[in-house]
Design an enzyme around this catalytic site. Sequence first.
Site, PDB file in Angstrom:
ATOM      1  N   CYS A   1     -14.824   2.934 -27.050  1.00 40.83           N
ATOM      2  CA  CYS A   1     -16.080   3.576 -27.406  1.00 40.83           C
ATOM      3  C   CYS A   1     -16.898   3.943 -26.176  1.00 40.83           C
ATOM      4  CB  CYS A   1     -16.873   2.659 -28.333  1.00 40.83           C
ATOM      5  SG  CYS A   1     -18.146   3.564 -29.158  1.00 40.83           S
TER       6      CYS A   1
ATOM      7  N   PRO B   1       4.743  -4.941  -0.857  1.00 41.92           N
ATOM      8  CA  PRO B   1       4.533  -3.820  -1.766  1.00 41.92           C
ATOM      9  C   PRO B   1       4.360  -4.292  -3.206  1.00 41.92           C
ATOM     10  CG  PRO B   1       6.847  -4.037  -1.212  1.00 41.92           C
ATOM     11  CD  PRO B   1       6.128  -5.059  -0.400  1.00 41.92           C
TER      12      PRO B   1
ATOM     13  N   GLY C   1       0.783  -1.233   0.000  1.00 44.29           N
ATOM     14  CA  GLY C   1       0.000   0.000   0.000  1.00 44.29           C
ATOM     15  C   GLY C   1       0.812   1.279   0.000  1.00 44.29           C
TER      16      GLY C   1
HETATM   17  N1  LLP Z   1      -1.101  -7.196  -0.303  1.00 50.27           N
HETATM   18  C1  LLP Z   1      -2.422  -7.376  -0.390  1.00 50.27           C
HETATM   19  C2  LLP Z   1      -3.062  -8.394   0.440  1.00 50.27           C
HETATM   20  C3  LLP Z   1      -3.188  -6.602  -1.261  1.00 50.27           C
HETATM   21  O1  LLP Z   1      -4.497  -6.779  -1.326  1.00 50.27           O
HETATM   22  C4  LLP Z   1      -2.548  -5.633  -2.088  1.00 50.27           C
HETATM   23  C5  LLP Z   1      -3.314  -4.833  -3.046  1.00 50.27           C
HETATM   24  C6  LLP Z   1      -1.154  -5.482  -1.980  1.00 50.27           C
HETATM   25  C7  LLP Z   1      -0.465  -6.276  -1.067  1.00 50.27           C
HETATM   26  C8  LLP Z   1      -0.367  -4.507  -2.811  1.00 50.27           C
HETATM   27  O2  LLP Z   1      -0.777  -3.196  -2.689  1.00 50.27           O
HETATM   28  P1  LLP Z   1       0.105  -2.025  -3.349  1.00 50.27           P
HETATM   29  O3  LLP Z   1       1.415  -2.003  -2.624  1.00 50.27           O
HETATM   30  O4  LLP Z   1       0.303  -2.368  -4.780  1.00 50.27           O
HETATM   31  O5  LLP Z   1      -0.680  -0.792  -3.162  1.00 50.27           O
HETATM   32  N2  LLP Z   1      -6.231  -1.854  -8.644  1.00 50.27           N
HETATM   33  C9  LLP Z   1      -6.000  -0.846  -7.631  1.00 50.27           C
HETATM   34  C10 LLP Z   1      -5.184  -1.399  -6.483  1.00 50.27           C
HETATM   35  C11 LLP Z   1      -5.803  -2.603  -5.810  1.00 50.27           C
HETATM   36  C12 LLP Z   1      -4.910  -3.130  -4.734  1.00 50.27           C
HETATM   37  C13 LLP Z   1      -5.394  -4.417  -4.213  1.00 50.27           C
HETATM   38  N3  LLP Z   1      -4.537  -5.011  -3.228  1.00 50.27           N
HETATM   39  C14 LLP Z   1      -5.295   0.329  -8.272  1.00 50.27           C
HETATM   40  O6  LLP Z   1      -5.059   0.298  -9.470  1.00 50.27           O
HETATM   41  O7  LLP Z   1      -4.985   1.303  -7.601  1.00 50.27           O
END
Ligand code: LLP
Length: 446
Positions: free
Chosen positions: A361, A291, A248
């Site tokens: 579209c 991450p 996150g």
């Molecule tokens: N760990 C778990 C359990 C997760 O659900 C996620 C993301 C991550 C790690 C990695 O999160 P990151 O570091 O990439 O923020 N499609 C959305 C993001 C959905 C994230 C879902 N889970 C977007 O494009 O912003």
Amino acid sequence: MHLYGTMAINAAGHLEIGGCDCTELAQHFGTPLYVLDESEFRHRCRILRDSLAKECPGSEVVFAGKSLLVAALCRILAQENLGLDVVSGGELYTALQSGFPAHRIFMHGNNKSQSELRMALESGVGRIVVDNFLELDQLAQLARAQHRTADILLRVTPGIEAHTHAYVKTGQVDSKFGFTMENGQALAAAKRALSLPNINLMGFHCHIGSQIFELEPFQDAAVALAELVAQTRDLTGQVLPELDLGGGFGIRYHDQERPPALDGYASAIRAGLSQACAKHSLPFPRVIIEPGRAISGEAGTTLYSVGSIKEIPAVRTYLSVDGGMGDNPRTALYGAKYSALIANRADQEPDTLVSVAGKYCESGDMLIWDVQLAAPRPGDILAVFCTGAYNYSMASNYNRLPRPAMVLVCDGEADLIVRRETYADVMANDIIPKRLAPENKACRAG
Ligand code: LLP
């Protein structure tokens, strides 16, 4: 204009990534084209890995494959000694087929199928992150049948509100993910897991959300999980050794965003854990982080060819490119904001305000609302930055458009790592039933 990773502007005034001229990449591989900066990707793996190792010895960085997962990347991740978080049978299959070591894989998912659980067990993944009671019992049964022991973490929702888009918030109580801490469900799950043969409960997992710009929620999450470890010990006498704080960490999509330095997260987590462990007389746990975007996001750029430019005087100028929501649905889906540059005139002043539309579209198919570019012309190459995460992995064939190719660039070399889809690929799964064959004139419906 902020240039990411190894980006530079060369003598011809062209944008370069990994020593490769973007106009040449576009010419050679076609557009739209995903370009992945290998040095930047590896650099970000290393900052996170080394900063966490320094603050929390014995820790592990597990890359969230949902942000971007292709075979070549699995090789890079293995070389960088990272783990891999997969969230489906398809991601697990990709990792295994690419030779990624199974014991470094974390299997996620809030509704894993029996066959996904079986696949995870049989391939010997390192951890299965269990989301709910149904899964806990199914996994215990499958493990017993296979005469195996499953090393698991329990996903919990610690009730922490992170300031991010509602669709990517996951740590609050009202969430589909995990066992709720607030109502005692998480503790009950721990007790149950510890009572099950063939299940080896290693610790807890949480993921509080995505694109978070503050360190404090991570510190709070670390404290909350440590408290759950203390409660579990008080209830069962067992001290669980591992805590996975999810991913996150925010990135810089455009110039107005200022995420914290990547190495800041490790110290926030360590601070929270040191304090909570001292308070509850717990040993310092083995820490895991997951991450995705923080590693892949800024390492990716998408190149498009500029097509029609429609000026509506006193309203807006729409510049259409040869991709859009099929290769990057994030603007349409989350109102995401991106920065961009005309790659073949990267040295020119961005003096023209335009909005970048896709070719799909529907009106919502926009990539960037309002961006300053150097007076764009049809045929220019537009580079949209920060597209390494949740672009290719969320791409679709909407409007039956083929998905773009991806190249890995490094030190002046460009290697194709995903080939461009063809029209034949797009219809590869279509089946025409015999009764609809041209020689069969009978029409049942009529
Ligand atoms: N760990 C778990 C359990 C997760 O659900 C996620 C993301 C991550 C790690 C990695 O999160 P990151 O570091 O990439 O923020 N499609 C959305 C993001 C959905 C994230 C879902 N889970 C977007 O494009 O912003």
